[in-house]
Design a protein around this motif. Structure first.
Motif, short mmCIF file in Angstrom:
data_model
loop_
_atom_site.label_atom_id
_atom_site.label_comp_id
_atom_site.label_asym_id
_atom_site.label_seq_id
_atom_site.Cartn_x
_atom_site.Cartn_y
_atom_site.Cartn_z
N GLY A 60 0.43 13.67 -3.25
CA GLY A 60 0.69 15.05 -3.63
C GLY A 60 2.02 15.56 -3.12
N ARG A 61 2.33 15.20 -1.89
CA ARG A 61 3.62 15.63 -1.32
C ARG A 61 4.79 14.96 -2.04
NH1 ARG A 61 3.52 15.92 5.07
NH2 ARG A 61 5.51 16.93 4.64
N LEU A 62 4.61 13.70 -2.43
CA LEU A 62 5.67 13.02 -3.19
C LEU A 62 5.85 13.70 -4.56
CD1 LEU A 62 4.88 9.37 -2.19
CD2 LEU A 62 7.09 10.52 -1.89
N ALA A 63 4.73 14.06 -5.18
CA ALA A 63 4.82 14.75 -6.47
C ALA A 63 5.55 16.09 -6.31
CB ALA A 63 3.43 14.96 -7.06
N GLN A 64 5.27 16.79 -5.21
CA GLN A 64 5.96 18.06 -4.95
C GLN A 64 7.46 17.84 -4.75
OE1 GLN A 64 3.72 19.47 -1.60
NE2 GLN A 64 2.53 20.88 -2.87
N ALA A 65 7.82 16.66 -4.26
CA ALA A 65 9.23 16.34 -4.04
C ALA A 65 9.90 15.82 -5.31
CB ALA A 65 9.36 15.29 -2.92
N GLY A 66 9.15 15.80 -6.43
CA GLY A 66 9.74 15.37 -7.71
C GLY A 66 9.64 13.89 -7.98
N TYR A 67 8.68 13.22 -7.34
CA TYR A 67 8.48 11.78 -7.55
C TYR A 67 7.24 11.55 -8.39
CZ TYR A 67 12.31 10.09 -4.76
OH TYR A 67 13.57 9.78 -4.33
N CYS A 68 7.28 10.51 -9.22
CA CYS A 68 6.17 10.15 -10.09
C CYS A 68 5.78 8.70 -9.85
CB CYS A 68 6.57 10.32 -11.56
SG CYS A 68 6.75 12.03 -12.08
N TRP A 69 4.51 8.38 -10.18
CA TRP A 69 3.99 7.03 -10.00
C TRP A 69 3.93 6.37 -11.37
CZ3 TRP A 69 3.30 3.35 -6.66
CH2 TRP A 69 2.42 2.32 -6.91
N GLN A 98 4.02 1.08 -18.67
CA GLN A 98 4.05 0.06 -17.60
C GLN A 98 2.64 -0.41 -17.28
OE1 GLN A 98 6.04 1.93 -14.23
NE2 GLN A 98 7.73 0.49 -14.45
N THR A 99 2.54 -1.66 -16.88
CA THR A 99 1.27 -2.16 -16.36
C THR A 99 1.13 -1.65 -14.93
OG1 THR A 99 2.27 -4.19 -15.49
CG2 THR A 99 1.39 -4.26 -17.76
N ASP A 100 -0.10 -1.64 -14.43
CA ASP A 100 -0.33 -1.15 -13.06
C ASP A 100 0.48 -1.95 -12.04
OD1 ASP A 100 -2.00 0.86 -13.88
OD2 ASP A 100 -3.84 -0.23 -13.44
N ALA A 101 0.64 -3.24 -12.27
CA ALA A 101 1.37 -4.09 -11.33
C ALA A 101 2.84 -3.69 -11.20
CB ALA A 101 1.28 -5.55 -11.75
N LYS A 102 3.40 -3.08 -12.23
CA LYS A 102 4.82 -2.72 -12.20
C LYS A 102 5.07 -1.27 -11.78
CE LYS A 102 6.54 -6.17 -15.25
NZ LYS A 102 7.80 -6.57 -15.79
N LYS A 103 4.01 -0.47 -11.64
CA LYS A 103 4.19 0.93 -11.29
C LYS A 103 4.69 1.07 -9.86
CE LYS A 103 0.89 2.76 -14.56
NZ LYS A 103 -0.40 3.42 -14.75
N ALA A 104 5.57 2.04 -9.68
CA ALA A 104 6.12 2.33 -8.35
C ALA A 104 6.54 3.80 -8.33
CB ALA A 104 7.33 1.45 -8.07
N TRP A 105 6.69 4.35 -7.13
CA TRP A 105 7.18 5.72 -6.99
C TRP A 105 8.65 5.74 -7.36
CZ3 TRP A 105 4.22 9.76 -6.59
CH2 TRP A 105 2.95 9.64 -6.05
N HIS A 106 9.05 6.78 -8.09
CA HIS A 106 10.44 6.95 -8.51
C HIS A 106 10.69 8.43 -8.80
CE1 HIS A 106 8.19 6.73 -12.25
NE2 HIS A 106 9.15 7.46 -12.78
#
Length: 99
Positions: A60-69, A74-82
């Protein structure tokens, strides 16, 4: 003017968390990774549950900082925070609560 100054001072105090600097995105990412590992681990169910709750709070804090998962498609294996962009997977938590 007085209320503006008081509000600004309150923000500074609240933001500094008793004189400690706010965590950076890098700090949040590292903590989220560690909590995710603990959440997916085995052992004491209470400790695992605690790590999962922590992971969710950090997400949640990352999302508030403008980051998405992850990004769309993308497949789940390739997902990352960005940093969120037009092709990012973004869940509107406020809208989800209204349903």
């Amino acid at each position: 003017m007085r209320s503006t100054s008081a509000a600004f001072a309150l923000l500074l105090v609240a933001g500094s968390a008793f004189g400690q600097p706010m965590p950076t995105v890098r700090d949040l990412l590292a903590a989220e990774t560690k909590a995710t590992q603990g959440c997916e681990g085995s052992g004491d169910p209470a400790a695992i549950r605690e790590q999962c709750v922590l992971r969710d709070r950090l997400s949640g804090r990352l999302a508030q900082a403008g980051y998405c998962w992850g990004r769309k498609g993308q497949t789940d294996a390739k997902k990352a925070w960005h940093p969120c962009g037009p092709d990012s997977i973004y869940i509107d938590d406020v809208e989800a609560v209204r349903r």
